[in-house]
Design a protein around this motif. Structure first.
Motif, PDB file in Angstrom:
ATOM      1  N   UNK A 151       0.823  -1.203   0.000  1.00 42.20           N
ATOM      2  CA  UNK A 151       0.000   0.000   0.000  1.00 42.20           C
ATOM      3  C   UNK A 151       0.863   1.261   0.000  1.00 42.20           C
ATOM      4  N   UNK A 152       1.990   1.222   0.711  1.00 41.89           N
ATOM      5  CA  UNK A 152       2.897   2.369   0.714  1.00 41.89           C
ATOM      6  C   UNK A 152       3.417   2.648  -0.693  1.00 41.89           C
ATOM      7  N   UNK A 153       3.725   1.580  -1.449  1.00 44.02           N
ATOM      8  CA  UNK A 153       4.153   1.769  -2.835  1.00 44.02           C
ATOM      9  C   UNK A 153       3.027   2.360  -3.681  1.00 44.02           C
ATOM     10  N   UNK A 154       1.809   1.860  -3.475  1.00 44.38           N
ATOM     11  CA  UNK A 154       0.658   2.391  -4.214  1.00 44.38           C
ATOM     12  C   UNK A 154       0.437   3.862  -3.869  1.00 44.38           C
ATOM     13  N   UNK A 155       0.574   4.195  -2.588  1.00 41.69           N
ATOM     14  CA  UNK A 155       0.399   5.584  -2.167  1.00 41.69           C
ATOM     15  C   UNK A 155       1.444   6.481  -2.820  1.00 41.69           C
ATOM     16  N   UNK A 156       2.693   5.999  -2.866  1.00 43.42           N
ATOM     17  CA  UNK A 156       3.744   6.785  -3.511  1.00 43.42           C
ATOM     18  C   UNK A 156       3.451   6.968  -4.998  1.00 43.42           C
ATOM     19  N   UNK A 157       2.938   5.923  -5.640  1.00 45.11           N
ATOM     20  CA  UNK A 157       2.614   6.027  -7.068  1.00 45.11           C
ATOM     21  C   UNK A 157       1.485   7.019  -7.306  1.00 45.11           C
ATOM     22  N   UNK A 158       0.456   6.989  -6.449  1.00 49.02           N
ATOM     23  CA  UNK A 158      -0.666   7.917  -6.600  1.00 49.02           C
ATOM     24  C   UNK A 158      -0.202   9.353  -6.400  1.00 49.02           C
ATOM     25  N   UNK A 159       0.631   9.582  -5.394  1.00 44.86           N
ATOM     26  CA  UNK A 159       1.128  10.940  -5.145  1.00 44.86           C
ATOM     27  C   UNK A 159       1.984  11.421  -6.312  1.00 44.86           C
ATOM     28  N   UNK A 160       2.816  10.531  -6.842  1.00 47.37           N
ATOM     29  CA  UNK A 160       3.640  10.907  -7.995  1.00 47.37           C
ATOM     30  C   UNK A 160       2.781  11.263  -9.197  1.00 47.37           C
ATOM     31  N   UNK A 161       1.759  10.434  -9.449  1.00 41.14           N
ATOM     32  CA  UNK A 161       0.847  10.731 -10.562  1.00 41.14           C
ATOM     33  C   UNK A 161       0.122  12.053 -10.343  1.00 41.14           C
ATOM     34  N   UNK A 162      -0.294  12.309  -9.112  1.00 40.84           N
ATOM     35  CA  UNK A 162      -0.946  13.568  -8.819  1.00 40.84           C
ATOM     36  C   UNK A 162      -0.022  14.758  -9.006  1.00 40.84           C
ATOM     37  N   UNK A 163       1.245  14.609  -8.635  1.00 42.58           N
ATOM     38  CA  UNK A 163       2.216  15.691  -8.825  1.00 42.58           C
ATOM     39  C   UNK A 163       2.422  15.987 -10.305  1.00 42.58           C
ATOM     40  N   UNK A 164       2.538  14.930 -11.106  1.00 42.91           N
ATOM     41  CA  UNK A 164       2.701  15.129 -12.555  1.00 42.91           C
ATOM     42  C   UNK A 164       1.475  15.820 -13.138  1.00 42.91           C
ATOM     43  N   UNK A 165       0.278  15.361 -12.727  1.00 36.53           N
ATOM     44  CA  UNK A 165      -0.944  15.993 -13.215  1.00 36.53           C
ATOM     45  C   UNK A 165      -1.045  17.449 -12.797  1.00 36.53           C
TER      46      UNK A 165
END
Length: 785
Positions: free
Chosen positions: A525-539
């Motif tokens: 879940x921590x990896x998923x959270x990091x991926x979501x935050x990264x995607x949100x930052x790019x967006x």
């Protein structure tokens, strides 16, 4: 109060320490009447009370005593509000999860840089909380809703007084609404001081032991955190007050709006002083001295210094700023029909979020450097850290996510109450919120979906594992029982009953592994959270307004989820402190965090171990060295973690009077993996070696005055040094090592009973016959010739 309580302290005292469930002393001692013989109501020592000496089972040579520390964490119901400080708690846990304090030198530049970054990150969490209250009270209510001609006060119940004639000026409305964030910062200040005085003022005992130790928990400065907590508390509180002063002054310090007058000049001077104080708090946070703990032998007296003055300087700036903008001539802001946000607030919130992401990236980089160094220096028995050694980064990510989520949920909820929220420039009639809050709400949707999916996967894996558990563990644990035959041919009624019983046991044992599986899934879940935050930052970088324009549905759903999370957290906290059964469910993770001292965030919930460890050290010194008695330190669950810390804090003379019995212990299963620098394999071996009085080889562990009991049905406890074969306790002397695996439950029905014995899981260890056998073994190992 009548009755007899054994007053002796010679001979053997079985000193029991409970776990996280706040077990009352009557239950610990399995006796209906007890009396406190030392300590207080929050953390006290109790003995059994008998009708007379003739009926007492406590004698001059053998007695039971309980240390009940449940009041330190399970006291008044309002302590459930501590759960709102969860981001601060997670940031503090992240510090102690740094994995290489022993393998990589604690004084290395990389380690010091990592700690400084963590302290800065903790300060940014305080800023997030204060900015959230500023945004809700000062911006939405005092500036956008009340200070501008929008009709908002007329539509909203309770805001009418802001339109009274003596308040009908932007500066005065802003000053009045600033009372809310000032009260929040003041409450945190008062609460931090109050909890320190009540729960953490027990000074660590002075010692003549050397100040250099093989393991960190042997350092007597560990539980002496008054100085660093005081310094950090002053920095955080002054920063909170200074932020309020900053946004009080921001709208009234533009010299281009009209010729500069004396009030505007004063406001500019105050603004410069406020920025200077904020910069000073950042510099002080980075200093290595902010983490330095004093040795108990040092004479550290309270005296006025920078950290005494600093919070009051923040108060003075906020009061002065409010006094300046109260004057009508201080600025030129006038009511308009267009809604505009408080100047600089949205930019500050966005910049703070960017700073937190940058700090996280820097910590990950330094952790990878430490991991590379550790691989070159670690021995063959070194504990493998959980989550590839990135637990600290994962905890910090969770802290930032929860903090921003709380801020977004609060701002969006209030904005919906007052009107319609929207980013700047989208809707001229809407209340303006920082764009970061809309992104945070929208990202809550994929984060929640990922959590639900992983939870479903975890349930499926636990159920699926029951078959393997039946084959690999249940059948070998019950020799002489026709389990295999019954499973192969369940056609007959007798075989069917045996097969059902075996499957039920396998299911219970499988569910007991949910904690281990949950640890791995939490890492995913921590990896998923990091991926979501990264995607949100790019967006956000590509299309800042896109989340509101294109995915408003996600913002609305996320808003509801965040508000529900806050309400649910309050409910969980309240139930945890009202219902012992409910507390047993959630208390493990909560007491896991508050075991560790406040190191990076001084406003986190208080540490109970800073009271419990010195209490037990002094009591053992009294019973052992002073009374020349012997102490069997009997520790259950989280109490075993306290017990290990106590053993490491004792000196050689005190340890010579102590034997250790642990059961249901999470030392290896939880602490060694997530806090390897402090309770890894080397530290656990060190505990046994110190109790033995000399270094012992692996094949000599059975000679240590330490035994650990565990069951496969226990979802929390496990083996400490080595996994053991199943035993009924009678063969404990022939089993190597200190760990004893108990068979649970009894497979067959007792004679004359139609019901099977229940699975005990994490409770009921003292009632097991193996407990008394293990206790006698520890006494025999400690007994002097």
């Amino acid at each position: 109060m009548g009755g007899y309580v054994n007053p002796d302290c010679g001979g053997w005292t079985e000193l029991r320490v409970h776990g996280v469930s706040g077990t009352p002393p009557e239950e610990i001692l399995q006796h209906p009447h007890v009396r406190r013989v030392a300590g207080d109501a929050e953390a006290g020592f109790y003995r059994r009370r008998w009708e007379s000496p003739l009926t007492s089972a406590d004698t001059a040579d053998d007695r039971q005593e309980a240390y009940s520390w449940g009041g330190l964490t399970a006291g008044k119901g309002q302590r459930a509000l501590w759960l709102l400080l969860t981001p601060f708690l997670l940031a503090n846990i992240a510090y102690w999860a740094l994995p290489y304090a022993g393998g990589a030198a604690p004084t290395s530049r990389t380690r010091r840089a990592t700690e400084a970054l963590q302290r800065l990150f903790a300060l940014s969490l305080t800023h997030t909380l204060v900015l959230a209250t500023i945004g809700v009270s000062m911006d939405l209510v005092g500036w956008q809703c009340a200070a501008q001609s929008t009709g908002c006060p007329d539509r909203t119940r309770g805001l009418g007084p802001l339109t009274w004639s003596w308040l009908d000026q932007p500066g005065r409305q802003l000053a009045v609404t600033a009372l809310v964030p000032l009260a929040v910062v003041g409450l945190l200040w008062w609460l931090a001081n109050k909890t320190w005085r009540e729960l953490e003022t027990t000074a660590a005992p002075a010692t003549s032991e050397p100040q250099q130790h093989p393991t960190p928990l042997e350092d007597h400065r560990m539980w002496n955190g008054e100085s660093p907590v005081r310094r950090l508390r002053a920095v955080h509180i002054s920063a909170g007050f200074a932020l309020v002063a900053l946004f009080l002054l921001a709208p009234f310090t533009d010299p281009g709006t009209r010729p500069a007058g004396p009030w505007q000049v004063t406001a500019l001077i105050l603004l410069a002083l406020t920025l200077l104080v904020l910069a000073l708090t950042v510099v002080l946070t980075c200093l290595p001295a902010m983490s330095r703990r004093d040795h108990p032998d040092q004479d550290v007296r309270d005296h006025a210094d920078l950290y005494t003055v600093l919070p009051w300087l923040g108060v003075a700036l906020a009061v002065a700023a409010a006094a300046v903008i109260w004057q009508p001539a201080a600025g030129t802001a006038t009511p308009t029909t267009e809604i505009t946000p408080l100047p600089g607030l949205a930019t500050t919130v966005g910049a703070l979020t960017g700073v937190q992401l940058a700090l996280l990236a820097a910590v990950v980089t330094l952790l990878l450097l430490l991991r590379t160094r550790h691989r070159r220096t670690a021995g063959p028995d070194a504990t493998t850290p959980a989550w590839f050694g990135l637990t600290t980064a994962a905890m910090m990510t969770a802290a930032a996510t929860v903090a921003v989520g709380f801020a977004a949920g609060l701002a969006l909820t209030v904005a919906h109450t007052l009107g319609t929220p929207a980013p700047a420039g989208v809707d001229p009639d809407a209340l303006v919120l920082p764009l970061v809050y809309f992104w945070a709400a929208a990202l809550t949707v994929p984060v929640t979906a990922g959590a639900l999916l992983l939870a479903a996967v975890g349930v499926w894996l636990v159920r699926h594992r029951a078959r393997a558990m039946l084959r690999e563990h249940v059948i070998p644990a019950y020799p002489g029982t026709p389990i295999a035959e019954a499973l192969a041919d369940p056609g007959t009624p007798r075989h069917a009953a045996i097969a059902r019983r075996a499957r039920r046991i396998a299911t219970d044992w499988s569910w007991a592994t949910a904690g281990d599986l949950g640890g791995r899934l939490t890492g995913a879940f921590a990896l998923w959270l990091a991926a979501v935050i990264t995607a949100g930052l790019v967006g956000y970088l590509l299309d800042p307004d896109g989340v509101y324009v294109h995915t408003r549905w996600a913002v609305n759903i996320g808003d509801a989820l965040v508000v529900g999370l806050v309400a649910g957290l309050l409910y969980v906290g309240r139930q945890a402190y009202r219902s012992p059964r409910f507390r047993r469910t959630v208390g493990v993770l909560w007491d896991l965090g508050t075991f560790w001292p406040r190191a990076t965030h001084p406003l986190a919930p208080p540490c109970y171990a800073e009271r419990a460890v010195p209490d037990l050290v002094r009591r053992i010194d009294h019973l052992g060295r002073t009374c020349q008695g012997q102490v069997l330190l009997s520790c259950h669950s989280q109490g075993s973690v306290i017990g290990a810390a106590v053993v490491l804090q004792l000196n050689a003379e005190q340890r010579s009077h102590v034997g250790l019995l642990t059961y249901g212990s999470p030392l290896r299963r939880l602490y060694a993996r997530f806090f390897p620098a402090y309770l890894g394999a080397a530290t656990l071996h060190r505990v046994g070696a110190l109790l033995a009085g000399e270094p012992a080889a692996a094949d000599e562990h059975s000679r240590w005055p330490w035994r650990n009991l565990y069951r496969l049905s226990d979802p929390i406890g496990g083996w400490v040094l080595h996994a053991a074969p199943p035993t009924d306790g009678a063969s404990t002397e022939t089993t190597p090592g200190i760990d004893r695996r108990l068979v649970d439950p009894v497979f067959a029905k007792p004679p004359g009973d139609n019901s099977y014995p229940p699975t005990r899981g994490h409770s009921g260890y003292p009632e097991d016959p193996a407990y008394r056998i293990a206790a006698e073994t520890v006494r025999a190992r400690r007994r002097r010739p």
